[in-house]
Design a protein around this motif. Structure first.
Motif, short mmCIF file in Angstrom:
data_model
loop_
_atom_site.label_atom_id
_atom_site.label_comp_id
_atom_site.label_asym_id
_atom_site.label_seq_id
_atom_site.Cartn_x
_atom_site.Cartn_y
_atom_site.Cartn_z
N PHE A 118 13.98 15.21 14.07
CA PHE A 118 14.38 14.52 12.84
C PHE A 118 13.25 14.36 11.83
O PHE A 118 13.45 14.61 10.64
N ILE B 155 12.38 17.44 9.67
CA ILE B 155 13.35 17.83 8.64
C ILE B 155 12.76 17.50 7.27
O ILE B 155 12.83 18.30 6.33
N ARG C 64 9.42 19.50 6.52
CA ARG C 64 9.74 20.88 6.14
C ARG C 64 10.20 20.97 4.69
O ARG C 64 9.95 21.96 4.00
N TRP D 282 21.66 26.45 16.06
CA TRP D 282 21.05 25.27 16.66
C TRP D 282 21.00 25.41 18.18
O TRP D 282 19.98 25.13 18.81
N PRO E 241 15.19 21.11 12.52
CA PRO E 241 14.79 21.20 11.11
C PRO E 241 15.08 22.56 10.48
O PRO E 241 15.50 22.65 9.32
N GLN E 242 14.86 23.63 11.23
CA GLN E 242 15.13 24.96 10.71
C GLN E 242 16.62 25.17 10.48
O GLN E 242 17.02 25.78 9.49
N VAL F 31 18.84 22.82 9.83
CA VAL F 31 19.22 22.03 8.64
C VAL F 31 18.88 22.82 7.39
O VAL F 31 19.64 22.83 6.42
N ASP F 32 17.75 23.49 7.43
CA ASP F 32 17.33 24.35 6.33
C ASP F 32 18.38 25.44 6.07
O ASP F 32 18.81 25.66 4.93
#
Length: 446
Positions: A302, A305, A308, A400, A407-408, A410-411
């Motif tokens: 988290f 995120i 990044r 995921w 984080p990646q 979410v990107d």
């Protein structure tokens, strides 16, 4: 917590039974569409948590990147069972009723052919412009006189990621029944760009998205099941083809392409989905009394995120935060010095373990199941803009699970949702929809 391999077959039986029960429950005829993401999650996990590690166990594979992990097969399967069990409990714990108010105000896309086409060419142009600003001669690349190599980069990481947006735009073209010729041209243009940038996942996600549209937009019939199986085999071939010929396609040495599936290694599909073995190496690391490895308590999942998202121009010491704890822990689990160069990643299960141990797996999957349930029951399958969001979430779920770095993902999700946000903001109008009009929701207003 370590489980002896003496118990591996009872645990495997329990894991397999849990998959069967939850898949059967999710495939109930009246609910299967709403349960689609959950079903898809189980199917992906079935390959990564059961089939692939079982294949390597039966093949007597014991070492990964110099790490002897064989004693942790049973532990890995047990943690996998915890993940699936609590994911299912979270998803089916409570039935959230859908509110059925009518009339209803919805956003409907105005002239989808024009608006989606504008988005495609603008997005494609942004990616090409970014490549040009990064010193790549785009014209020569398209003419074939220049080869940019694997994983070409442009001037800006943030602009390059608009390539992910093309996946959404291609799927929108399918949803709105664009002419077949135009779709084929867009696919060819996009797949060429995807291959230049060296990230095969974009091709795979696009193919999965097309398959999902065919499944969710048609009634289940015997003919469809047969056709779906044939299509799945075709997609599998494309994935194997892109895997076996990855470097050949990048270098455009087309005379060395392998088209015959009998020339492909049968083990490739398992090698490409062996993330559970990396998880087992992590379990071994935490079990080693001579190595004081701590949980990161969700910082990698988290906190990164936000790290990044912040440009280096603002966070000038951004490099000091890398590698994230999850990556550092994963790399330290490989005993060979070259292990850190392999790119071997944990699955989402391993990421949750690094956050809080087996309790992280339990809590993480339980709340994941709850959130999937809440979202799935709000989807309107008769509205393309609602359905495309549902599809994107399904595709991001695959990333995921298989890459295990939130984080990646979410990107990826943000860039894949950008076309939808743009369409809703600038190319839609609000209309009142009543029950008799449901069948016509997808009609465009021209």
């Amino acid at each position: 917590m370590v489980v002896s391999n003496d118990f591996i077959f009872p645990i495997l039986s329990l894991l397999g039974l849990t998959f069967v029960i939850f898949l059967g429950t999710g495939l109930k005829k009246s609910q299967w569409k709403n349960n689609f993401i959950f079903i898809w999650t189980l199917i992906v996990y079935l390959q990564y948590l059961l089939f692939s590690p079982l294949y390597f166990f039966l093949s007597d594979k014991k070492v990964l990147n110099g790490t002897y992990y064989y004693d942790y097969y049973a532990t890995g399967f047990f943690f996998s069972w915890l993940a699936i069990f609590f994911l299912g409990i979270g998803f089916f714990l409570k039935k959230f009723p859908r509110k059925r108010a009518a009339p209803k105000i919805e956003k409907v896309l105005i002239n989808p052919t024009k608006s989606i086409s504008i988005l495609f060419y603008v997005t494609y142009g942004i990616v090409l412009m970014n490549m040009a600003l990064g010193g790549i001669n785009v014209q020569n690349v398209f003419l074939g006189s220049d080869i940019v190599g694997m994983g070409a980069e442009g001037a800006s990481y943030y602009l390059q990621n608009f390539t992910d947006s093309l996946i959404t735009i291609l799927l929108l073209a399918f949803l709105y029944d664009f002419p077949r010729k135009q779709i084929i041209i867009w696919l060819a243009m996009s797949f060429f760009l995807f291959s230049i940038l060296g990230f095969r996942y974009r091709i795979i996600l696009t193919l999965f998205g097309i398959l999902f549209i065919l499944i969710l937009r048609r009634k289940i019939t015997t003919r469809m099941v047969i056709g779906g199986l044939l299509l799945a085999v075709f997609f599998l071939y494309l994935i194997m083809f892109s895997t076996e010929n990855r470097r050949v396609l990048i270098s455009r040495n087309y005379d060395k392409l392998k088209f015959d599936p009998t020339e492909y290694k049968a083990e490739t599909i398992f090698d490409q989905s062996r993330g559970a073995l990396a998880d087992m190496c992590v379990y071994k690391l935490y079990d080693d009394p001579y190595k004081s490895v701590k949980y990161d308590y969700g910082v990698s999942l988290f906190g990164y995120i936000f790290i990044r998202m912040i440009p280096r121009a603002i966070l000038t010491n951004k490099d000091d935060f890398y590698p994230p704890p999850q990556l550092a822990i994963t790399l330290s689990a490989y005993e060979a010095w070259w292990g850190k160069y392999t790119g071997e990643a944990t699955l989402s299960v391993g990421a949750m373990f690094i956050a809080l141990g087996w309790l992280g797996i339990v809590i993480g999957h339980f709340f994941w199941g709850v959130l999937l349930r809440r979202y799935s029951l709000k989807v309107d399958f008769n509205n393309n803009l609602s359905l495309i969001s549902f599809l994107i979430l399904s595709l991001v779920t695959f990333q995921w699970i298989t890459r295990g770095y939130l984080p990646q993902e979410v990107d990826h999700a943000v860039y894949m949702f950008i076309p939808i946000w743009v369409l809703k903001r600038f190319f839609t109008k609000k209309v009142e929809v009543t029950a008799p009009e449901k069948a016509n929701r997808n009609e465009a207003f021209t």
